[in-house]
Write a protein that holds these residues in place. Structure first.
Motif, PDB file in Angstrom:
ATOM      1  N   VAL A  66       0.838  -1.204   0.000  1.00 42.68           N
ATOM      2  CA  VAL A  66       0.000   0.000   0.000  1.00 42.68           C
ATOM      3  C   VAL A  66       0.871   1.252   0.000  1.00 42.68           C
ATOM      4  N   VAL A  69      -3.966   4.208   9.300  1.00 45.31           N
ATOM      5  CA  VAL A  69      -4.787   3.098   8.816  1.00 45.31           C
ATOM      6  C   VAL A  69      -5.880   2.790   9.819  1.00 45.31           C
ATOM      7  N   GLN A  80     -11.437   0.941   7.292  1.00 51.97           N
ATOM      8  CA  GLN A  80     -11.840   1.182   5.908  1.00 51.97           C
ATOM      9  C   GLN A  80     -10.678   1.377   4.956  1.00 51.97           C
ATOM     10  N   GLY A  81      -9.451   1.446   5.466  1.00 52.57           N
ATOM     11  CA  GLY A  81      -8.319   1.542   4.568  1.00 52.57           C
ATOM     12  C   GLY A  81      -7.203   2.428   5.078  1.00 52.57           C
ATOM     13  N   TRP A 130      -8.090   7.684   0.077  1.00 51.52           N
ATOM     14  CA  TRP A 130      -8.121   6.431   0.835  1.00 51.52           C
ATOM     15  C   TRP A 130      -7.784   5.270  -0.101  1.00 51.52           C
ATOM     16  N   PHE A 131      -6.933   4.365   0.381  1.00 48.48           N
ATOM     17  CA  PHE A 131      -6.532   3.173  -0.353  1.00 48.48           C
ATOM     18  C   PHE A 131      -7.099   1.931   0.321  1.00 48.48           C
ATOM     19  N   ASP A 132      -7.432   0.924  -0.488  1.00 47.08           N
ATOM     20  CA  ASP A 132      -7.808  -0.358   0.101  1.00 47.08           C
ATOM     21  C   ASP A 132      -6.540  -1.161   0.382  1.00 47.08           C
ATOM     22  N   ARG A 133      -6.697  -2.356   0.909  1.00 51.33           N
ATOM     23  CA  ARG A 133      -5.533  -3.146   1.313  1.00 51.33           C
ATOM     24  C   ARG A 133      -4.774  -3.736   0.134  1.00 51.33           C
TER      25      ARG A 133
END
Length: 250
Positions: free
Chosen positions: A155, A225, A228-229, A238-241
């Protein structure tokens, strides 16, 4: 003073006594509640913005990581915090070779600047010196090992690449980093844009100068973190995993 006012005042005093002051956390990094988790600091080394995470042990041992806003990776730190507040750290590059030293001070409880780390970065070999100015930002409540996991590194690499592409105006690289559909705000209303062509059509309305300034001001390392990310730019992105961008809070 009425009974209600007296009661509120009493409860306020109890709450203040029960919850440690924010500054006290930074001033007392070896307190029991801070041992084994990362305390995060942000500031500059010379003219360069950085974010640093330090994990304090019970005997003055310190380990950590830090990264430059414009740098692609992170550097490892190890050293000690002396009883008189001196912070002495060795910076290591890949392979464990020492590349620089930090000689700084971490003021103790009661100091007006107790949330700061100030000192000098000294390059190995050349002896080049840069001023260090860092300020406590928050704690992740996670150990150093968390930031060394492959998922977190993935990430972080994605955040570094996305920030660089957005600031350089590389639109197609930016769009390629988005998860489909991505959440954005258009005309003051939340929207989900489902195709790259649609995002490109609204690109200027999303990546405004103000939005880009938020990205420029942040350091894409040791990201905040939660469930939700991962967050960049104070919540701008916002980034996802998996490292894909899921929300643009423009």
């Amino acid at each position: 003073m009425s009974f209600l006012v007296r009661s509120i005042a009493a409860w306020s005093g109890l709450l203040l006594a029960a919850v440690p002051a924010h500054s006290a956390i930074a001033c007392d990094p070896v307190a029991a509640h801070m041992v084994g988790i990362m305390s995060l600091y942000q500031g500059t080394i010379g003219p360069y913005p950085v974010r640093m995470g330090l994990q304090f042990g019970t005997r003055g041992d310190v380990t950590g990581l830090y990264g430059y806003a414009a740098g692609p990776g992170r550097l490892a730190l190890a050293g000690r915090l002396t009883p008189d507040g001196r912070l002495i750290l060795t910076e290591s590059v890949a392979g464990g070779r020492g590349s620089a030293r930090f000689v700084a001070r971490m003021p103790g409880q009661g100091d007006a600047a107790c949330q700061t780390i100030s000192g000098t970065w000294i390059a190995a070999g050349t002896g080049r010196r840069l001023a260090v100015r860092l300020r406590y930002s928050d704690t992740s409540f996670r150990p150093l090992a968390y930031y060394l996991r492959p998922g977190d590194l993935r990430v972080e690499r994605a955040a570094v690449a996305f920030r660089a592409a957005a600031l350089a105006g590389h639109r197609r690289a930016v769009v390629a980093a988005l998860r489909d559909p991505v959440r954005v705000s258009l005309g003051g209303r939340g929207s989900r844009l489902a195709r790259p062509a649609v995002v490109l059509a609204h690109y200027a309305a999303i990546f405004t100068p103000v939005f880009l300034a938020r990205l420029r001001a942040d350091v894409p390392h040791l990201l905040f973190v939660r469930d939700q990310g991962f967050m960049l730019g104070g919540g701008a992105v916002w980034f996802d995993r998996a490292g894909k961008v899921i929300t643009l809070n423009n």
